[in-house]
Design a protein around this motif. Structure first.
Motif, PDB file in Angstrom:
ATOM      1  N   UNK A 242       0.879  -1.113  -0.101  1.00  0.00           N
ATOM      2  CA  UNK A 242      -0.058   0.200  -0.022  1.00  0.00           C
ATOM      3  C   UNK A 242       1.009   1.210   0.000  1.00  0.00           C
ATOM      4  N   UNK A 243       0.451   2.342  -0.624  1.00  0.00           N
ATOM      5  CA  UNK A 243       1.277   3.607  -0.915  1.00  0.00           C
ATOM      6  C   UNK A 243       2.051   3.645  -2.132  1.00  0.00           C
ATOM      7  N   UNK A 244       2.557   2.464  -2.497  1.00  0.00           N
ATOM      8  CA  UNK A 244       3.465   2.130  -3.615  1.00  0.00           C
ATOM      9  C   UNK A 244       3.012   2.128  -5.051  1.00  0.00           C
ATOM     10  N   UNK A 245       3.659   2.062  -5.992  1.00  0.00           N
ATOM     11  CA  UNK A 245       3.205   2.107  -7.614  1.00  0.00           C
ATOM     12  C   UNK A 245       4.094   1.231  -8.289  1.00  0.00           C
ATOM     13  N   UNK A 246       3.894   1.231  -9.555  1.00  0.00           N
ATOM     14  CA  UNK A 246       4.331   0.261 -10.447  1.00  0.00           C
ATOM     15  C   UNK A 246       5.697   0.226 -10.405  1.00  0.00           C
ATOM     16  N   UNK A 265       4.778   8.465 -10.142  1.00  0.00           N
ATOM     17  CA  UNK A 265       3.306   8.736 -10.536  1.00  0.00           C
ATOM     18  C   UNK A 265       2.335   7.910  -9.812  1.00  0.00           C
ATOM     19  N   UNK A 266       0.985   7.981 -10.365  1.00  0.00           N
ATOM     20  CA  UNK A 266       0.095   7.184  -9.557  1.00  0.00           C
ATOM     21  C   UNK A 266      -0.229   5.939 -10.304  1.00  0.00           C
ATOM     22  N   UNK A 267       0.697   5.465 -11.376  1.00  0.00           N
ATOM     23  CA  UNK A 267       0.435   4.334 -11.984  1.00  0.00           C
ATOM     24  C   UNK A 267       0.248   3.115 -11.234  1.00  0.00           C
ATOM     25  N   UNK A 268      -0.817   2.424 -11.335  1.00  0.00           N
ATOM     26  CA  UNK A 268      -0.769   1.127 -10.402  1.00  0.00           C
ATOM     27  C   UNK A 268      -0.419   1.538  -8.655  1.00  0.00           C
ATOM     28  N   UNK A 286      -4.719   2.801 -18.657  1.00  0.00           N
ATOM     29  CA  UNK A 286      -4.658   1.542 -17.852  1.00  0.00           C
ATOM     30  C   UNK A 286      -3.450   2.014 -16.640  1.00  0.00           C
ATOM     31  N   UNK A 287      -3.700   1.432 -15.451  1.00  0.00           N
ATOM     32  CA  UNK A 287      -2.958   1.847 -14.351  1.00  0.00           C
ATOM     33  C   UNK A 287      -3.152   2.922 -13.639  1.00  0.00           C
ATOM     34  N   UNK A 288      -4.162   3.821 -13.953  1.00  0.00           N
ATOM     35  CA  UNK A 288      -4.502   5.075 -13.355  1.00  0.00           C
ATOM     36  C   UNK A 288      -5.817   5.219 -12.716  1.00  0.00           C
ATOM     37  N   UNK A 289      -6.547   3.989 -12.464  1.00  0.00           N
ATOM     38  CA  UNK A 289      -7.913   4.053 -11.985  1.00  0.00           C
ATOM     39  C   UNK A 289      -7.976   3.711 -10.271  1.00  0.00           C
TER      40      UNK A 289
END
Length: 379
Positions: A242-246, A265-268, A286-289
């Motif tokens: 949690x709190x991490x991204x791709x 970024x907020x990707x995934x 994809x990955x921004x939802x």
């Protein structure tokens, strides 16, 4: 006093719902609130959502699906007089997420229709909203131009950067909101002040988990369809805390994205369960939802709507992607309520806790001139 309200760029009704919730009866038995007079938006699903939830009338004839350039501002047979004007002018060209074209983009100049409505109807008060990226668009010139036009239209303006997580919204959504009191009323002592934050302490802020799980979302709640998640995406998410991204280092090489840069970024990106969510957006592939802190999936639209403080009985109209866009582009109703209730208390002469407006947003600090034409700017 009930303010007859006009609204431009209404969206699905975030500001309008906040306006409905802001009303009260004072100690003398006088009722204070806002009453819908007319509204417009460019998107049909959005307009249908507004009619269904704000007006409880899918056949309403006072909310228009129309390009604002064609909207009959000034034709009082169609759009009668108003006491208040609200508009969250499109943020696409000011958002730090996009290319930030500012006034040079297709959407950037649309604020001018709010100015047109101010000058035609001369409402007692206006409330305008946009993203915090507005302050840096066109190297700061956009904000100067917009604030100056608002003030020159006959209003004392109070621009402020509202950090909605500090006002009970379970989301780090930062927005510039400009409140304008007509000059003749300001000179009579009607002075708006920025309402004081209620949840400055991070320990007091509503978390993503509280918003989504308390109470649990029932099976009958609209717009709560579970998103489709491919096996590969679910597997990638399983390695992301949690709190991490791709770009989390613990993701196996075989599941990494073949994209350079954008590591912040907020990707995934997963939510953090015990903090407010990051900003809910309405666009992106994809990955921004937005992704659940524990389950290996994107959020449902209802979960996003909860982060935006829409009640569960607020039904969004349209396809899943249309609904996602409507939710992301909206003003959180609970955030709007705080500002609009302060507006009503200002006119009612009721004291409330307030703070000084964001200093760097005041026009006197933005101008590179000798400071002329500053009448109507918050000192």
């Amino acid at each position: 006093m009930i303010f007859r309200n006009g609204e431009l760029f209404s969206g699905p009704g975030g500001i309008a719902l906040g306006a409905k919730m802001s009303g009260f009866i004072d100690e003398n038995g006088n009722q204070w609130g806002f009453k819908h007079q007319w509204a417009n938006d460019f998107d049909q699903d959005t307009v249908d959502t507004y009619k269904l939830n704000i007006l409880n009338d899918p056949d309403d004839k006072t909310t228009f699906c129309e390009d604002v350039a064609e909207f009959p501002i000034g034709n009082k047979n169609i759009l009668p007089d108003i006491d208040s004007l609200m508009f969250g002018f499109p943020c696409n060209d000011y958002s730090s997420v996009g290319k930030q074209k500012g006034l040079n983009g297709c959407y950037g100049p649309l604020y001018s229709y709010g100015v047109k409505a101010m000058r035609v109807y001369k409402p007692k008060v206006f409330v305008a909203e946009n993203v915090d990226g507005l302050s840096s668009a066109n190297e700061g010139y956009a904000l100067v131009k917009i604030l100056k036009e608002f003030a020159d239209s006959g209003y004392h303006i109070t621009p402020n950067l509202y950090k909605f997580e500090e006002y009970g919204v379970p989301q780090t959504r930062h927005r510039i909101i400009i409140v304008g009191i007509r000059n003749d009323l300001y000179e009579k002592g009607i002075h708006f002040h920025v309402p004081a934050p209620t949840t400055v302490n991070p320990n007091d802020q509503k978390t993503a988990q509280q918003a989504i799980e308390e109470p649990p979302i029932s099976d009958s709640t609209p717009n709560n369809e579970m998103p489709k998640t491919t096996k590969r995406v679910a597997e990638r998410l399983s390695y992301i805390p949690e709190g991490e991204n791709a770009w989390y280092e613990g993701i196996p090489e075989s599941l990494r994205l073949n994209v350079k840069g954008a590591r912040l970024s907020n990707i995934y990106k997963r939510l953090t369960h015990n903090k407010p969510a990051y900003t809910v957006t309405g666009s992106g592939g994809g990955g921004t939802k937005m992704y659940h802190w524990k389950e290996n999936r994107a959020l449902t639209n209802r979960e996003r709507a909860r982060l935006q403080t829409f009640p569960d009985d607020f039904k969004f109209v349209g396809s899943r992607e249309s609904v996602r866009k409507q939710i992301g582009m909206a003003v959180p109703p609970e955030g709007a309520k705080v500002v609009l209730q302060a507006v009503l208390k200002t006119f009612a002469g009721i004291d409330y806790d307030w703070v000084k407006p964001t200093e760097k947003l005041q026009l006197r600090n933005l101008l590179n001139t000798d400071g002329s034409s500053l009448k109507g700017i918050d000192k």
